[in-house]
Design a protein around this motif. Structure first.
Motif, short mmCIF file in Angstrom:
data_model
loop_
_atom_site.label_atom_id
_atom_site.label_comp_id
_atom_site.label_asym_id
_atom_site.label_seq_id
_atom_site.Cartn_x
_atom_site.Cartn_y
_atom_site.Cartn_z
N GLU A 124 23.35 -23.00 53.24
CA GLU A 124 23.13 -21.05 53.78
C GLU A 124 24.39 -20.17 53.75
OE1 GLU A 124 21.14 -20.36 57.48
OE2 GLU A 124 19.34 -20.99 56.93
N GLY A 125 24.83 -19.17 53.51
CA GLY A 125 26.03 -18.82 53.35
C GLY A 125 26.79 -18.25 52.49
N GLY A 139 31.13 -28.20 63.84
CA GLY A 139 30.69 -27.69 63.31
C GLY A 139 31.06 -26.62 63.42
N ARG A 140 30.69 -25.90 64.29
CA ARG A 140 31.13 -24.64 64.40
C ARG A 140 32.60 -23.89 64.90
NH1 ARG A 140 25.63 -25.70 66.98
NH2 ARG A 140 24.06 -23.79 65.74
N ILE A 141 32.78 -23.12 64.79
CA ILE A 141 33.93 -22.94 65.51
C ILE A 141 33.46 -21.65 66.31
CG2 ILE A 141 35.62 -20.51 65.18
CD1 ILE A 141 35.60 -21.98 62.94
N VAL A 142 34.17 -22.91 67.61
CA VAL A 142 34.00 -22.72 69.03
C VAL A 142 34.95 -21.46 69.86
CG1 VAL A 142 32.73 -24.52 69.34
CG2 VAL A 142 35.57 -25.17 70.10
N SER A 158 37.06 -15.85 51.97
CA SER A 158 35.89 -15.75 53.72
C SER A 158 35.21 -16.43 53.50
CB SER A 158 35.48 -14.03 53.52
OG SER A 158 35.29 -14.31 52.38
N VAL A 159 34.50 -17.54 54.76
CA VAL A 159 33.59 -18.04 54.86
C VAL A 159 32.51 -17.35 55.38
CG1 VAL A 159 33.06 -20.87 55.86
CG2 VAL A 159 34.90 -20.60 54.65
N ASN A 188 26.90 -25.50 60.93
CA ASN A 188 26.37 -25.25 61.21
C ASN A 188 26.46 -23.28 61.87
OD1 ASN A 188 24.12 -27.20 61.90
ND2 ASN A 188 26.05 -27.87 62.82
N GLY A 189 27.21 -22.89 60.29
CA GLY A 189 26.74 -21.99 60.49
C GLY A 189 28.57 -20.93 60.42
N VAL A 190 29.83 -21.56 60.01
CA VAL A 190 30.93 -21.05 60.33
C VAL A 190 31.34 -20.16 59.66
CG1 VAL A 190 33.40 -21.94 59.58
CG2 VAL A 190 31.39 -24.23 60.13
N THR A 191 32.11 -19.28 60.20
CA THR A 191 32.81 -18.21 59.73
C THR A 191 34.11 -17.61 60.04
OG1 THR A 191 30.37 -16.28 59.88
CG2 THR A 191 32.76 -15.50 59.78
N LEU A 192 34.71 -17.97 58.78
CA LEU A 192 36.65 -17.43 59.03
C LEU A 192 36.63 -16.66 57.45
CD1 LEU A 192 37.13 -21.49 59.04
CD2 LEU A 192 37.27 -19.91 61.32
N THR A 193 38.38 -16.45 58.01
CA THR A 193 38.69 -15.71 57.12
C THR A 193 40.43 -15.75 56.89
OG1 THR A 193 39.54 -13.36 58.46
CG2 THR A 193 37.20 -13.68 56.93
N PHE A 194 40.84 -15.98 56.10
CA PHE A 194 42.11 -16.49 55.02
C PHE A 194 42.59 -15.66 54.62
CE2 PHE A 194 40.01 -20.36 55.69
CZ PHE A 194 39.84 -21.20 57.21
N GLU A 195 43.71 -14.63 54.72
CA GLU A 195 44.30 -13.99 53.85
C GLU A 195 45.46 -14.67 53.36
OE1 GLU A 195 45.35 -10.98 57.14
OE2 GLU A 195 44.20 -10.56 58.01
#
Length: 246
Positions: free
Chosen positions: A57-58, A219-222, A3-4, A18-25
Motif C-alpha cells: 500500500e502507499g 515499521g512505523r515512524i514513532v 515523499s513516502v 506498516n504505513g510510513v509517511t515521510l518527506t525529504f526536501e
C-alpha cells in the motif's frame, strides 16, 4: 523532493513497514534512527526499488511523480543513490571501471578514459579522499572503512540529488568516521545533495548535523524532531519513547 506516503512493504510475505509517511526536501540533512529491526533498511531498499521488497500500500514519489513502478537503475537516473550497509563484493571488476560504467549509464554520456579519470580525481580531491581504492576490485578484500569510502567516492562522481546512507558509520574508527563525515558535508554544502543518514547510533550526527530526525520502531515512524531529538536518544536511549531494545 522525495515523499513516502502511507507506505506498507512486505518481504517474502512478511509485512515489515506498516504505513510510513515521510518527506525529504532538497539540500537538507536527515537522520533516520531506531534500534535494529525497526525497518530502517527496509525503507531504504523500498525507496531504491529492491525487487524483493513489495509495496503493498502507499506510494513513493520523486519530484511529484510516483516511482513505485520504476526499476532501481531508473530511480538512480532520476538522482536517487543508496549506499549499502554491507556493500557487495565484485571480484575481478576494477572499482574505477565499475564507477565509469555507472556514470555513463546514469548520465547517458560516454566519457573517454582520460576525461573520466580527470573528473574522478577532481571529485576525490574535493572530498579529501585518496585514489588508491579505484585500482582495487569492487569491495573485494577491502576493510569496512575502505568499502564505505568507496561508496562515498561513487556518490561524489554520480552526483545524486538525494543519497540514502545505510549505516555509513558502521565499522569505522574515529579517524575514518571524521574523514567520511567531512566528505559528506562537502557533498551537502557544495553540491546540494540531500543526505539521509540511516543509523541507530548518534556518533556520525556529531560530525554531519541533521536538520530533521525521524525515529522508527516496528515499521512505523514513532516520533520526529530536530537535532535535539538525536541528542536525547544519545543520552537516554530509546526507553523514554516506550521502545524496548535487547
Amino acid at each position: 523532493m522525495l515523499s513516502v506516503e502511507g507506505l506498507k512493504v512486505g518481504v517474502n510475505g512478511k509485512v515489515i513497514l506498516n504505513g510510513v509517511t515521510l518527506t525529504f526536501e532538497p539540500g537538507r540533512v536527515y537522520a533516520l534512527m531506531g534500534p535494529n529491526g525497526s525497518g530502517k533498511s527496509t525503507l531504504s531498499y523500498a525507496i531504491m526499488g529492491h525487487p524483493e521488497y513489495s509495496v503493498i500500500e502507499g506510494d513513493i514519489k520523486f519530484m511529484g511523480q510516483s516511482i513505485v513502478g520504476l526499476k532501481p537503475n531508473e530511480r538512480a537516473r532520476l538522482g536517487i543513490f543508496l549506499a549499502f550497509q554491507n556493500p557487495v563484493e565484485i571480484p575481478g571488476v576494477q572499482a574505477l571501471s565499475f564507477i565509469k560504467a555507472a556514470y555513463n549509464s546514469i548520465t547517458g554520456q560516454n566519457l573517454s578514459t582520460y576525461s573520466f579519470n580527470k573528473l574522478v580525481k577532481s571529485k576525490i580531491s574535493e572530498l579529501g579522499l585518496d585514489e588508491s581504492l579505484l585500482q582495487r576490485p569492487v569491495n573485494d578484500g577491502l576493510s569496512g572503512g575502505e568499502r564505505k569510502r568507496l561508496e562515498v567516492i561513487q556518490m561524489a562522481v554520480l552526483q545524486p540529488k538525494i543519497a540514502i546512507l545505510d549505516e555509513i558509520d558502521s565499522g569505522l574508527d574515529v579517524d575514518q568516521l571524521e574523514r567520511i563525515s567531512n566528505a559528506l558535508n562537502v557533498m551537502n554544502k557544495k553540491y546540494g545533495t540531500a543526505l539521509v543518514l540511516v543509523t541507530h547510533y548518534t556518533r556520525i550526527l556529531k560530525y554531519v548535523r541533521p536538520e530533521s530526525v525521524y525515529v522508527m520502531h516496528s515499521g512505523r515512524i514513532v516520533t520526529s524532531g530536530g537535532p535535539e531529538l538525536a541528542e536525547r536518544i544519545d543520552s537516554e536511549g530509546y526507553g523514554w519513547l516506550g521502545i524496548e531494545t535487547a
